[in-house]
Design an enzyme around this catalytic site. Structure first.
Site, PDB file in Angstrom:
ATOM      1  N   THR A 275      -4.953  56.727   3.166  1.00 21.79           N
ATOM      2  CA  THR A 275      -3.838  57.631   3.492  1.00 21.79           C
ATOM      3  C   THR A 275      -4.324  58.995   3.990  1.00 21.79           C
ATOM      4  O   THR A 275      -3.783  59.544   4.938  1.00 21.79           O
ATOM      5  CB  THR A 275      -2.947  57.815   2.231  1.00 21.79           C
TER       6      THR A 275
ATOM      7  N   TYR B   7      11.154  54.701   3.726  1.00 19.39           N
ATOM      8  CA  TYR B   7      10.360  55.386   2.696  1.00 19.39           C
ATOM      9  C   TYR B   7      11.128  55.468   1.375  1.00 19.39           C
ATOM     10  O   TYR B   7      11.018  56.467   0.658  1.00 19.39           O
ATOM     11  CB  TYR B   7       9.971  56.781   3.170  1.00 19.39           C
TER      12      TYR B   7
ATOM     13  N   ASN C 183      -1.237  60.898   9.965  1.00 23.67           N
ATOM     14  CA  ASN C 183      -2.302  59.893   9.886  1.00 23.67           C
ATOM     15  C   ASN C 183      -2.068  58.706  10.824  1.00 23.67           C
ATOM     16  O   ASN C 183      -2.609  57.633  10.616  1.00 23.67           O
ATOM     17  CB  ASN C 183      -2.500  59.443   8.433  1.00 23.67           C
TER      18      ASN C 183
ATOM     19  N   LYS D  48       2.828  55.921  14.536  1.00 21.81           N
ATOM     20  CA  LYS D  48       3.737  57.039  14.259  1.00 21.81           C
ATOM     21  C   LYS D  48       3.813  57.978  15.472  1.00 21.81           C
ATOM     22  O   LYS D  48       3.009  57.856  16.413  1.00 21.81           O
ATOM     23  CB  LYS D  48       3.253  57.768  13.000  1.00 21.81           C
TER      24      LYS D  48
ATOM     25  N   GLU E   1       9.829  45.455   4.622  1.00 19.42           N
ATOM     26  CA  GLU E   1       9.757  46.311   5.815  1.00 19.42           C
ATOM     27  C   GLU E   1      10.014  45.518   7.099  1.00 19.42           C
ATOM     28  O   GLU E   1      10.672  46.011   8.009  1.00 19.42           O
ATOM     29  CB  GLU E   1       8.386  47.006   5.872  1.00 19.42           C
TER      30      GLU E   1
ATOM     31  N   HIS F 264       1.553  53.716  10.091  1.00 19.33           N
ATOM     32  CA  HIS F 264       2.077  53.172   8.844  1.00 19.33           C
ATOM     33  C   HIS F 264       1.679  51.710   8.791  1.00 19.33           C
ATOM     34  O   HIS F 264       1.780  51.008   9.809  1.00 19.33           O
ATOM     35  CB  HIS F 264       3.601  53.266   8.764  1.00 19.33           C
TER      36      HIS F 264
ATOM     37  N   PHE G 184       6.548  65.535  -0.899  1.00 17.24           N
ATOM     38  CA  PHE G 184       6.127  65.375   0.493  1.00 17.24           C
ATOM     39  C   PHE G 184       7.138  64.594   1.329  1.00 17.24           C
ATOM     40  O   PHE G 184       6.931  64.414   2.521  1.00 17.24           O
ATOM     41  CB  PHE G 184       4.726  64.742   0.584  1.00 17.24           C
TER      42      PHE G 184
HETATM   43  P1  GDP Z   1       0.399  55.120   3.276  1.00 18.02           P
HETATM   44  O1  GDP Z   1       0.911  53.806   2.745  1.00 18.02           O
HETATM   45  O2  GDP Z   1      -1.113  55.156   3.372  1.00 18.02           O
HETATM   46  O3  GDP Z   1       1.059  55.546   4.580  1.00 18.02           O
HETATM   47  O4  GDP Z   1       0.764  56.254   2.207  1.00 18.02           O
HETATM   48  P2  GDP Z   1       2.049  56.427   1.248  1.00 18.02           P
HETATM   49  O5  GDP Z   1       2.945  55.230   1.333  1.00 18.02           O
HETATM   50  O6  GDP Z   1       1.560  56.844  -0.091  1.00 18.02           O
HETATM   51  O7  GDP Z   1       2.803  57.704   1.882  1.00 18.02           O
HETATM   52  C1  GDP Z   1       3.580  57.622   3.049  1.00 18.02           C
HETATM   53  C2  GDP Z   1       3.233  58.770   3.980  1.00 18.02           C
HETATM   54  O8  GDP Z   1       3.610  60.025   3.363  1.00 18.02           O
HETATM   55  C3  GDP Z   1       1.731  58.926   4.265  1.00 18.02           C
HETATM   56  O9  GDP Z   1       1.268  58.092   5.313  1.00 18.02           O
HETATM   57  C4  GDP Z   1       1.640  60.384   4.618  1.00 18.02           C
HETATM   58  O10 GDP Z   1       2.100  60.616   5.969  1.00 18.02           O
HETATM   59  C5  GDP Z   1       2.626  61.031   3.652  1.00 18.02           C
HETATM   60  N1  GDP Z   1       2.009  61.430   2.373  1.00 18.02           N
HETATM   61  C6  GDP Z   1       1.686  60.600   1.350  1.00 18.02           C
HETATM   62  N2  GDP Z   1       1.171  61.275   0.292  1.00 18.02           N
HETATM   63  C7  GDP Z   1       1.181  62.581   0.667  1.00 18.02           C
HETATM   64  C8  GDP Z   1       0.785  63.794  -0.015  1.00 18.02           C
HETATM   65  O11 GDP Z   1       0.324  63.794  -1.162  1.00 18.02           O
HETATM   66  N3  GDP Z   1       0.930  64.967   0.676  1.00 18.02           N
HETATM   67  C9  GDP Z   1       1.446  65.008   1.940  1.00 18.02           C
HETATM   68  N4  GDP Z   1       1.536  66.198   2.529  1.00 18.02           N
HETATM   69  N5  GDP Z   1       1.834  63.893   2.613  1.00 18.02           N
HETATM   70  C10 GDP Z   1       1.706  62.691   1.988  1.00 18.02           C
HETATM   71 MG    MG Z   2       2.736  53.260   1.916  1.00 11.26          MG
END
Ligand code: GDP
Ligand code: MG
Length: 159
Positions: free
Chosen positions: A92, A50, A123, A10, A137, A126, A58
């Site tokens: 995450t 996404y 973080n 990212k 994807e 992805h 978020f």
């Molecule tokens: P990943 O698969 O581990 O990247 O997580 P997800 O697919 O659930 O979410 C996509 C991205 O959205 C994450 O990598 C974070 O950058 C962001 N994100 C996810 N959940 C949260 C949350 O509860 N709060 C905030 N602030 N950001 C979030």
């Molecule tokens: Mg994800």
């Protein structure tokens, strides 16, 4: 058993000059890079990537973050690559991601902090969460002729 996964470094990972360090960790585990490019996506593309998160609280800061600079997009191939890649990446929330993982070693942000500041969790990476997500994807990010088949020494010594 042999799977492909989509990985993005990212904008924070690119801007913090962690590209080499991050790619090294996947290569060290024997994962094969079968596609790689630098892309600066726009809001429309973010909504496709996404699609499962559009509408969540978020999502707006997450779109702002992923469109804030170029990303390195990769297709990584290996044994149960979807799980293997997520293991190397960590969870995450960097705060709860163990040392040794990319998110645990190079970040420490918590959900509570990010949500309090109305920012996304920065973080670094992805990585596809499931085999179905990986398929979708990879089709979104890469054309067929941008993915290459070749043999590595790991296919002789590891697989
Ligand atoms: P990943 O698969 O581990 O990247 O997580 P997800 O697919 O659930 O979410 C996509 C991205 O959205 C994450 O990598 C974070 O950058 C962001 N994100 C996810 N959940 C949260 C949350 O509860 N709060 C905030 N602030 N950001 C979030
Ligand atoms: Mg994800």
């Amino acid at each position: 058993m042999i799977q492909k996964s989509l990985v993005l470094i990212k904008p924070d990972g690119v801007q913090r000059a962690l590209v080499g360090e991050i790619i090294k960790r996947f290569e060290n585990a024997g994962l094969k890079i079968t596609g790689m490019k630098m892309v600066w996506i726009d809001a429309d593309f973010s909504k496709k990537h996404y699609s499962a998160h559009v509408g969540k609280s978020f999502y707006p800061p997450t779109e702002q973050y992923i469109t804030s600079g170029p990303v390195i997009a990769m297709v990584l191939e290996g044994i149960e690559a979807v799980h293997t890649v997520r293991k190397i990446v960590g969870s995450t929330e960097p705060k709860n991601s163990p040392p040794g993982t990319i998110r645990g070693d190079f970040a420490h942000m918590s959900m509570a902090y990010a949500d309090g500041k109305k920012i996304t969790i920065k973080n670094l990476i992805h990585a596809s969460g499931t085999i179905e997500e990986a398929k979708k994807e990879i089709e979104l990010w890469f054309k067929k002729d941008e993915i290459h088949g070749y043999k590595t020494v790991h296919e002789v010594h590891v697989l």
